[in-house]
Scaffold this motif. Structure first.
Motif, PDB file in Angstrom:
ATOM      1  N   ARG A  56       1.299  -1.141   0.302  1.00 56.88           N
ATOM      2  CA  ARG A  56      -0.303   0.226   0.106  1.00 56.88           C
ATOM      3  C   ARG A  56       0.864   1.732  -0.212  1.00 56.88           C
ATOM      4  O   ARG A  56       0.811   2.403  -1.066  1.00 56.88           O
ATOM      5  CB  ARG A  56      -0.364  -0.257   0.955  1.00 56.88           C
ATOM      6  N   GLN A  57       1.810   1.668   0.862  1.00 60.41           N
ATOM      7  CA  GLN A  57       2.612   2.572   1.167  1.00 60.41           C
ATOM      8  C   GLN A  57       3.297   2.578  -0.179  1.00 60.41           C
ATOM      9  O   GLN A  57       3.634   3.443  -0.983  1.00 60.41           O
ATOM     10  CB  GLN A  57       3.960   2.412   1.712  1.00 60.41           C
ATOM     11  N   ASP A  60       1.225   3.920  -3.547  1.00 62.18           N
ATOM     12  CA  ASP A  60       0.867   4.817  -3.057  1.00 62.18           C
ATOM     13  C   ASP A  60       1.890   6.056  -4.095  1.00 62.18           C
ATOM     14  O   ASP A  60       1.437   6.872  -4.317  1.00 62.18           O
ATOM     15  CB  ASP A  60       0.602   5.631  -1.592  1.00 62.18           C
ATOM     16  N   LYS A  63       2.573   5.383  -7.373  1.00 66.79           N
ATOM     17  CA  LYS A  63       1.342   6.388  -8.016  1.00 66.79           C
ATOM     18  C   LYS A  63       0.951   7.622  -8.106  1.00 66.79           C
ATOM     19  O   LYS A  63       0.952   8.717  -9.094  1.00 66.79           O
ATOM     20  CB  LYS A  63      -0.209   5.493  -7.512  1.00 66.79           C
TER      21      LYS A  63
END
Length: 483
Positions: A56-57, A60, A63
């Motif tokens: 997830r880190q 992000d 992106k």
RNA sequence: CGGGGAGUGGCGCAGUCCGGUUAGCGCGCCGCGUUCGGGACGCGGAGGUCGGAGGUUCGAAUCCUCUCUCCCCGACCA
């Protein structure tokens, strides 16, 4: 059972037998399990939760640089994989092949992707005609297969999970910029989220990615034997892949050019790094920012009437902490508190909160840090304010410990005998001048098993004699043994 | 792929050399009770056919042949 040490005895000694410690801690902390298929491992929920937090880190951050996620096929036709000569040659020994579909033999075998350049680039070729179509910035989360011998959970398995970014650009400079940008993303992820300090650098030609112009890496130092772990790589592929896969475009002047590509990846191997950098004699130590569970509340009671009061208080405390923090309550009634303490320490939960009748009397909880073992009483009302700060402190402290290890186990070496001694004695990273020849590189490798981990981006800005041949050089490299 | 070690209930092991009662032990697991501030204890219980295949034998975990897997050390790798 518990020894005088006051904690799990069944774990191999982290100093004496680090490899065994690793195998045991992975299994006992329920990170991974063996699989019936040779070379593969099962990632259990606790290990996968860590991976998901890292994912997830990283997702992000990726992106945020303008990259989009997509998905390309698992299979690559043989002829496509073989287009880029260096690339095939490099991966040939570790490619798994699909030769049959059902009962039918395939006309052309399919490779199970060891990495996806060879399937992605031909598609980019279709998408690119003009400079207006560039850059293409795509990432994919996927599994890949590399037929490795000697599997080790997370560090090296036949199938592993990763993200692989693949970009195409209209100039070499832009590709280089992207390559370094992503290296920086990895550095930041490791240092900020995982509390793992890394050394960013360039790979030597013999260590670079098959088919790349240049490979950049971040190298981390593991605990125990102080070996290096290549924690992520970022490749500037130049126009090699653009040429062979025909990614061609017209520039503003109407001239034809081949596109420049980059690729960059970080895999589940990083989970192994988290384990090996931070773990200690009690087991894992999870960096708070990615820990599957950041704090665990252990209720303590003797009699049933106490139990009701304690469990009610535990629930009050838990809900006072809100939902931003990952807090777990251990209500198991078949385990004693002491057993739970050891269990959560083994699993590396950063903070333990003990709550018993005495604490209820005092309107407080006992808070214990996993990193230092420090125990303090905290008024219940203050816990929601204290806990986030404490987690930040633990994160910072873990980074600082790892940084200290990296510093203490790094040495500038000018004497070849000393280099050998350090490699043999598992003394960590050796910074040496290197003339750039493969002969000198190979000699060190053959005689010490240490390899050039990278040419650090940060150079001393001076020159000195090559550690092997003595030729004056201004290039400093890190030699170390690696996983 | 070369060298070494090991496969026996879920885990860790003993038994194998020198075949012979119902294949043991510790942990774990299930039930009941007492416990619970650093891996509690008692009693009762379940669970293995000895990695797999073939062979020798009256009889094989134990001997022979083949085979598979795992671990460690080397050559290659995210």
């Amino acid at each position: 059972m518990v020894s005088d040490r006051g904690y799990v005895e069944e774990l191999a000694d982290v100093e004496d037998d680090f490899d065994r410690w690793y195998v045991e801690v992975v299994r006992k902390a329920e990170m991974a399990d063996d699989s019936p298929v040779r070379g593969t491992r099962i990632i259990r929920p606790y290990g996968f939760a860590l991976w998901e937090n890292i994912q997830r880190q990283l997702d992000d951050r990726i992106k945020a640089t303008g990259v989009e996620n997509a998905y390309f096929p698992l299979f690559i036709p043989k002829s496509m994989l073989e287009r880029e000569a260096e690339h095939v040659e490099g991966f040939a020994p570790e490619v798994a092949w699909v030769t049959h579909g059902g009962n039918k033999k395939l006309e052309e075998p399919w490779a199970v992707r060891p990495t996806s350049e060879a399937i992605i680039c031909p598609i980019y070729s279709r998408w690119v005609q003009s400079y207006r179509d560039l850059p293409i910035l795509i990432n994919q989360w996927s599994n890949v297969v590399r037929w490795e011998e000697r599997p080790r959970a997370f560090l090296r398995t036949v199938e592993f999970l990763w993200q692989e970014g693949h970009t195409a650009h209209s100039s070499l400079d832009e590709a280089e910029e992207r390559t370094l940008q992503m290296l920086e993303v990895y550095r930041d992820l490791c240092e900020t989220e995982l509390a793992i300090p890394v050394v960013p650098g360039l790979k030597s030609d013999s260590e670079k990615f098959a088919g790349a112009l240049r490979t950049y890496t971040i190298e981390a130092m593991m605990g125990g034997k102080h070996w290096a772990l290549q924690s992520a790589t970022s490749h500037n592929l130049g126009d090699h892949f653009g040429r062979v896969f025909d990614i061609e475009f017209l520039d503003k002047q109407g001239e034809r050019h081949f596109a420049f590509n980059t690729s960059w990846g970080l895999s589940t191997r990083i989970v192994g790094a988290v384990i090996m950098v931070h773990g200690d004699e009690r087991g894992l130590k999870m960096p708070p920012r990615v820990a599957p569970t950041q704090a665990v509340i252990v209720p303590i009671w003797r009699k049933d009437n106490e139990r009701a009061d304690v469990e009610a208080a535990v629930e009050r405390v838990r809900s006072s902490l809100g939902t931003d923090l990952r807090v777990k309550v251990d209500l198991r009634d078949d385990k004693t508190p002491g057993w739970k303490f050891n269990d959560w320490e083994l699993k590396g939960v950063p903070v333990r909160i003990e709550l018993g009748p005495r604490d209820i009397q005092n309107e407080q909880v006992m808070v214990v840090r996993r990193d230092t073992g420090e125990k303090q009483a905290v008024p219940m009302a203050e816990l929601p304010g204290v806990l986030p700060t404490l987690l930040d402190e633990i994160q910072a402290n873990m980074y600082e410990s790892a940084r200290k290890m990296l510093e203490e186990k790094s040495e500038r070496v000018t004497d070849y005998a000393r280099l050998k001694e350090r490699a043999a004695g598992n003394e960590g990273f050796s910074y040496v001048y290197w003339c750039g020849s493969e002969e000198c590189e190979d000699k060190v490798k053959a005689e010490t098993h240490a390899t050039i981990r990278c040419i650090p981006l940060e150079q001393p800005g001076e020159s000195g004699p090559c550690i092997v041949c003595g030729t004056t050089s201004d290039t400093e490299v890190i030699f170390a043994r690696a996983y």
